[in-house]
Structures are given as structure tokens and as C-alpha cells.
Design a protein around this motif. Structure first.
Motif, short mmCIF file in Angstrom:
data_model
loop_
_atom_site.label_atom_id
_atom_site.label_comp_id
_atom_site.label_asym_id
_atom_site.label_seq_id
_atom_site.Cartn_x
_atom_site.Cartn_y
_atom_site.Cartn_z
N PHE A 1 42.42 28.72 36.87
CA PHE A 1 41.68 27.78 37.70
C PHE A 1 42.55 26.66 38.27
CE2 PHE A 1 38.36 24.79 38.88
CZ PHE A 1 37.38 25.63 39.36
N ALA B 1 39.73 27.15 31.27
CA ALA B 1 40.58 26.67 32.37
C ALA B 1 41.70 25.78 31.87
CB ALA B 1 39.74 25.93 33.40
N GLN C 1 42.35 33.01 47.31
CA GLN C 1 41.21 32.18 47.71
C GLN C 1 41.67 30.78 48.09
OE1 GLN C 1 37.77 32.74 47.67
NE2 GLN C 1 37.81 34.85 46.94
N CYS D 1 31.57 38.68 36.20
CA CYS D 1 31.42 37.29 35.75
C CYS D 1 30.15 37.17 34.92
CB CYS D 1 31.37 36.35 36.95
SG CYS D 1 30.25 36.89 38.27
N ASP E 1 49.51 31.78 40.50
CA ASP E 1 48.49 32.80 40.29
C ASP E 1 49.05 34.20 40.49
OD1 ASP E 1 46.70 30.76 39.85
OD2 ASP E 1 45.73 30.91 41.81
N ASN F 1 40.80 37.40 40.37
CA ASN F 1 40.38 36.30 41.23
C ASN F 1 41.06 35.03 40.74
OD1 ASN F 1 38.43 33.86 41.71
ND2 ASN F 1 37.79 35.40 43.20
N PHE G 1 34.18 30.47 35.88
CA PHE G 1 34.14 29.02 36.09
C PHE G 1 33.85 28.36 34.74
CE2 PHE G 1 33.20 30.95 40.14
CZ PHE G 1 33.84 30.15 41.06
N THR H 1 40.16 32.13 40.34
CA THR H 1 39.45 31.25 39.40
C THR H 1 39.89 31.53 37.97
OG1 THR H 1 37.63 32.85 39.28
CG2 THR H 1 37.40 31.03 40.87
N SER H 2 40.47 32.70 37.73
CA SER H 2 40.91 33.05 36.38
C SER H 2 42.00 32.11 35.89
CB SER H 2 41.41 34.50 36.35
OG SER H 2 40.43 35.38 36.86
N GLU I 1 36.16 36.87 37.75
CA GLU I 1 35.81 35.57 38.33
C GLU I 1 35.16 34.74 37.24
OE1 GLU I 1 34.34 34.25 42.67
OE2 GLU I 1 32.83 35.30 41.51
#
Length: 287
Positions: free
Chosen positions: A11, A267, A33, A213, A18, A6, A262, A8-9, A260
Motif C-alpha cells: 500500500f 499495510a 494504479q 479481496c 511495487d 494489485n 485495504f 494496494t498489496s 487487492e
């Protein structure tokens, strides 16, 4: 098991960055995404221009369609489904809303003014109305996805009126769309009280993706806020990840598992280091 990254990995990366990182470290797939996708397209690129970069890796899914006012929702669904079809995604993601957690926090605190322009969805409505109206959105999204040869996977957000897997399953049964499924997101399930035992009883054919996650407990009475509860390295939180993975495996599901995260600290680290470490963790969890 198939392992996907995903975005977000990585970020703070771009859509192309990505894809490159995911391929470099050995992911089999990538879950594309927004807002990164929309930034790429808004800069003048076309969905077709992604195809050479995607050689050697699968697109495991594309997201995320967000609940909104009807005209905006349909337009966003058509846009996302078109991109998904071009890049060969098997499914597109839909999140229940409002997606902005601060809207829910302000509503709960009594400070959401009537003239606040932010989308509030079905906050404060009776449960029966919440299910009925959300089902209309999901049915529309599923039909748009089907028109483009895609499945739809529904993600009930932990802070939204439709937040629990049981609500999602009721909606899927009500709309009766064969291409409508769910994503098993460990954090959203966990903060709304679902258990691995409940996950193990799911119909494997209803699962389109798994989001691996982590998170820490949400204080009693507070709105689950992923910016706080999920601000932790995967494996450094309170969710027993192996139990959750084993529960999914017990259903017989053998599709995409997707990283995933956050986590503000990771990040800011090297993209390849973060992505490779997440991939290795998922390899161990799913072995």
C-alpha cells in the motif's frame, strides 16, 4: 490462471518498489494504479523509463480512470491509455463515480452543499438517466482505450449510483463496444448483493480481470465504505472466497486474478511478507 499483484498489496510503496516486490515473490503480473503512477510521472520520470523494471513481469492492467466532468474525464482517459500502451497493458480500468465515498455519505445525510466543489456525478438522478449518462462515459473511455490498442474493464463501485453488476452489463450491452468488459471484484459485488451463483452465469468473454479481496458486512442503511468494510486481511473477513473463485472458474474464465487489499495493519508490515502471503493464498484458491 494467471496471478497479478494489485499495488494496494504494497500500500505505501512506490511504483518501482511495487514492481520489484511483485517480481521478487513470484507474481506473474502487476496491476499498476494511480496515484502511484501519477506520483512517479509527476516526479519527472517517463512511462518508457518503467520498461526496464518490467522485464520479467507482465502488466495485467492499468488504472484507474475515474468519472469526472467531461473535459477532465477525456484528458485522464487519454493520459492513462497512453501509459497503458507504453507499458504493454492489455486493458485499462474505469471506476464508476463518484469515487470519493464521503461525497455519497454527505449526499445521503443531506449535508452536501450545492456549492461543494467535489465531483458528485449522478447522485440523486433517476435510474434511467444514471444508466444513459454513465454509458456515455464508458463508451468514450472504451473508444479512447481502443485507439491505444487496449480493452476497458468497468468496475462499478459499491457506493456509486452505478454499483451493481447488472447495471454494468446493461451499459456494456447499450454501448456495444467489443473492447468493453468488466472486472469481477469480490467486495464490490458482495456488498451490492450479487452472489457466486450469479457470477457463474457471466459470459467469460466479458470478464477482463478478477479482484480477489475480502470484507465484513456493511450495517443496514449505511453507505458501503471500503475504508471500514475492507479493512481486513484477505481470508479474515466474511466473503466466502473459495465460493467466489469457484464461481468465476465455472464461467470458463482463465485470465488474471489480482490481489487487492485495504487493510491498515498489513499495510505497515514488510512488503515482501504481505505480497508473498497474498500470492500463496491465491495459489491455493485457484488451484
Amino acid at each position: 490462471m494467471k496471478l497479478s499483484m494489485n499495488v494496494t498489496s504494497t500500500f505505501h510503496g512506490t511504483a518501482l518498489n511495487d514492481i520489484t516486490v511483485a517480481k521478487d515473490v513470484g507474481f506473474e503480473g502487476i496491476e499498476l494504479q494511480s496515484p502511484k503512477l501519477w506520483r512517479y510521472l509527476d516526479a519527472g520520470f517517463t512511462p518508457e523509463s518503467l520498461l526496464p523494471h518490467l522485464e520479467g513481469i507482465e502488466v495485467s492492467g492499468i488504472g484507474a480512470l475515474q468519472e469526472a466532468e467531461p473535459e477532465a474525464f477525456r484528458a485522464e482517459a487519454e493520459k492513462l491509455a497512453h501509459v497503458g500502451q507504453v507499458v504493454g497493458a492489455p486493458a485499462m480500468q474505469m471506476c464508476t463515480g463518484p469515487v470519493d465515498v464521503t461525497v455519497v455519505q454527505d449526499f445521503r445525510a443531506g449535508r452536501l452543499a450545492d456549492d461543494d466543489p467535489r465531483f458528485r456525478g449522478l447522485l440523486g438522478r433517476p435510474e434511467a438517466e444514471v444508466i444513459e449518462e454513465t454509458a456515455k462515459h464508458v463508451a468514450l473511455a472504451a473508444d479512447v482505450a481502443a485507439d491505444h490498442g487496449l480493452d476497458l474493464f468497468l468496475e462499478p463501485l459499491g457506493w456509486a449510483p452505478v454499483c451493481h453488476v447488472n447495471q454494468a452489463l446493461e451499459i456494456l450491452e447499450r454501448i456495444d463496444r467489443p473492447n468493453a468488459k468488466i472486472v469481477v471484484d469480490f467486495w464490490h459485488f458482495w456488498v451490492t448483493g450479487s452472489t457466486p451463483e450469479e457470477v457463474a452465469k457471466l459470459d467469460k468473454d466479458l470478464i477482463s480481470a478478477v479482484h480477489v479481496c475480502d470484507g465484513v458486512p456493511v450495517p443496514a442503511g449505511e453507505v458501503p465504505d471500503q475504508g471500514v468494510s475492507r479493512n481486513v486481511w484477505t481470508g479474515g473477513g466474511s466473503i466466502p472466497l473459495q465460493e467466489w473463485v469457484d464461481a468465476v472458474k465455472a464461467t470458463g474464465y482463465d485470465g488474471w486474478y489480482c490481489s487487492e487489499i485495504f487493510h491498515d495493519h498489513s499495510a505497515e508490515l514488510d512488503f515482501h511478507l504481505v505480497a508473498q502471503t497474498l500470492l500463496n493464498e491465491m495459489r491455493i484458491l485457484t488451484a
